[in-house]
Design a protein around this motif. Structure first.
Motif, mmCIF file in Angstrom:
data_model
loop_
_atom_site.group_PDB
_atom_site.id
_atom_site.type_symbol
_atom_site.label_atom_id
_atom_site.label_comp_id
_atom_site.label_asym_id
_atom_site.label_seq_id
_atom_site.Cartn_x
_atom_site.Cartn_y
_atom_site.Cartn_z
ATOM 1 N N LEU A 164 0.831 -1.202 0.000
ATOM 2 C CA LEU A 164 0.000 0.000 0.000
ATOM 3 C C LEU A 164 0.866 1.252 0.000
ATOM 4 O O LEU A 164 0.637 2.175 -0.787
ATOM 5 C CB LEU A 164 -0.930 0.000 1.218
ATOM 6 N N GLY A 165 1.874 1.290 0.844
ATOM 7 C CA GLY A 165 2.772 2.449 0.891
ATOM 8 C C GLY A 165 3.473 2.696 -0.431
ATOM 9 O O GLY A 165 3.569 3.838 -0.889
ATOM 10 N N ARG A 166 3.939 1.630 -1.052
ATOM 11 C CA ARG A 166 4.601 1.778 -2.353
ATOM 12 C C ARG A 166 3.642 2.305 -3.411
ATOM 13 O O ARG A 166 4.002 3.160 -4.228
ATOM 14 C CB ARG A 166 5.204 0.454 -2.801
ATOM 15 N N ALA A 167 2.419 1.793 -3.406
ATOM 16 C CA ALA A 167 1.424 2.268 -4.379
ATOM 17 C C ALA A 167 1.123 3.748 -4.165
ATOM 18 O O ALA A 167 1.036 4.521 -5.135
ATOM 19 C CB ALA A 167 0.141 1.434 -4.272
ATOM 20 N N LEU A 168 0.978 4.160 -2.929
ATOM 21 C CA LEU A 168 0.690 5.567 -2.640
ATOM 22 C C LEU A 168 1.869 6.470 -2.968
ATOM 23 O O LEU A 168 1.690 7.619 -3.374
ATOM 24 C CB LEU A 168 0.293 5.731 -1.169
ATOM 25 N N SER A 169 3.090 5.940 -2.837
ATOM 26 C CA SER A 169 4.284 6.757 -3.091
ATOM 27 C C SER A 169 4.515 7.023 -4.577
ATOM 28 O O SER A 169 5.348 7.847 -4.923
ATOM 29 C CB SER A 169 5.526 6.100 -2.476
ATOM 30 N N ARG A 170 3.754 6.354 -5.429
ATOM 31 C CA ARG A 170 3.899 6.608 -6.873
ATOM 32 C C ARG A 170 3.417 8.010 -7.259
ATOM 33 O O ARG A 170 3.872 8.569 -8.249
ATOM 34 C CB ARG A 170 3.135 5.566 -7.675
ATOM 35 N N SER A 171 2.475 8.544 -6.473
ATOM 36 C CA SER A 171 1.899 9.836 -6.847
ATOM 37 C C SER A 171 2.034 10.905 -5.764
ATOM 38 O O SER A 171 1.633 12.038 -5.983
ATOM 39 C CB SER A 171 0.411 9.655 -7.179
ATOM 40 N N ALA A 172 2.577 10.544 -4.594
ATOM 41 C CA ALA A 172 2.663 11.515 -3.510
ATOM 42 C C ALA A 172 3.723 11.064 -2.510
ATOM 43 O O ALA A 172 4.257 9.970 -2.610
ATOM 44 C CB ALA A 172 1.300 11.644 -2.822
ATOM 45 N N ARG A 173 3.969 11.916 -1.529
ATOM 46 C CA ARG A 173 4.946 11.588 -0.485
ATOM 47 C C ARG A 173 4.286 10.659 0.528
ATOM 48 O O ARG A 173 3.268 11.013 1.117
ATOM 49 C CB ARG A 173 5.429 12.855 0.210
ATOM 50 N N ALA A 174 4.883 9.490 0.736
ATOM 51 C CA ALA A 174 4.322 8.504 1.649
ATOM 52 C C ALA A 174 5.410 7.963 2.569
ATOM 53 O O ALA A 174 6.558 7.790 2.155
ATOM 54 C CB ALA A 174 3.677 7.349 0.875
#
Length: 189
Positions: free
Chosen positions: A51-61
């Motif tokens: 989940l963190g990796r997926a979110l980091s594709r478009s924003a700072r996570a």
């Protein structure tokens, strides 16, 4: 439309990718969206990283781990428990994921994470990142997830495939009783 409405309208689609996509569609806010990941019959760690990796594709996570390995013997990278104990500077506990833009804050080498100062450290991260994913020990094994659920915008209870519906319902109810605003259970292998 808020995230609760989207989950209600999801009609049974249950992949982490779809959850990440819905989270990413949320309107911008001041401070991070806080997502707690815990397990039911499993640890939920691989789901939290995905989940963190997926979110980091478009924003700072950032992914913050709160469960200290009992037999780590003081090995491993510095983490949040080390910062809270005064053994590491704040910038020394934030690590870059090797395969994505995700930043990682491991539990560290200390004995406990949920100690005095934890809320302040997490708030500093929440002001820096768009998404704060917190990984707690399994909700059916330790009370940490219930403590952390009160501050989460969304709680994902990652269920082992062999966990029965009663166990999932009990875990979900415990999280809601603790103050979780939105709880979603997902099967993850």
């Amino acid at each position: 439309v808020d995230i609760r409405s989207r989950f209600a309208a999801q009609q049974g689609e249950t992949s982490l990718a779809s959850v990440a996509a819905m989270i990413a569609e949320e309107p911008a806010r001041e401070g991070a969206m806080r997502i707690l990941v815990t397990g039911v019959g499993c640890d939920g760690a691989s789901a939290a990283v995905s989940l963190g990796r997926a979110l980091s594709r478009s924003a700072r996570a950032v992914l913050v781990e709160t469960s200290v390995e009992p037999n780590s013997g003081g090995r491993g990278p510095f983490g949040i428990s080390d910062y809270l104990a005064g053994r590491a500077a704040f910038d020394a506990i934030i690590h870059q994921d090797r395969v994505s833009a995700l930043h990682l804050v491991p539990a560290g080498r200390g004995q406990e994470v949920l100690t005095e100062g934890f809320d302040v450290a997490v708030e500093a991260l929440a002001q820096t990142y768009d998404y704060l994913v917190t990984l707690a020990a399994p909700v059916d094994a330790e009370p940490d997830a219930q403590v952390l659920a009160t501050d989460a915008d969304l709680v994902l209870a990652i269920c082992a495939p062999d966990v029965n519906e009663d166990a999932i319902e009990q875990a979900t109810e415990a999280l809601r009783d603790a103050g979780a605003r939105e709880v979603r259970s997902e099967e993850h292998t």
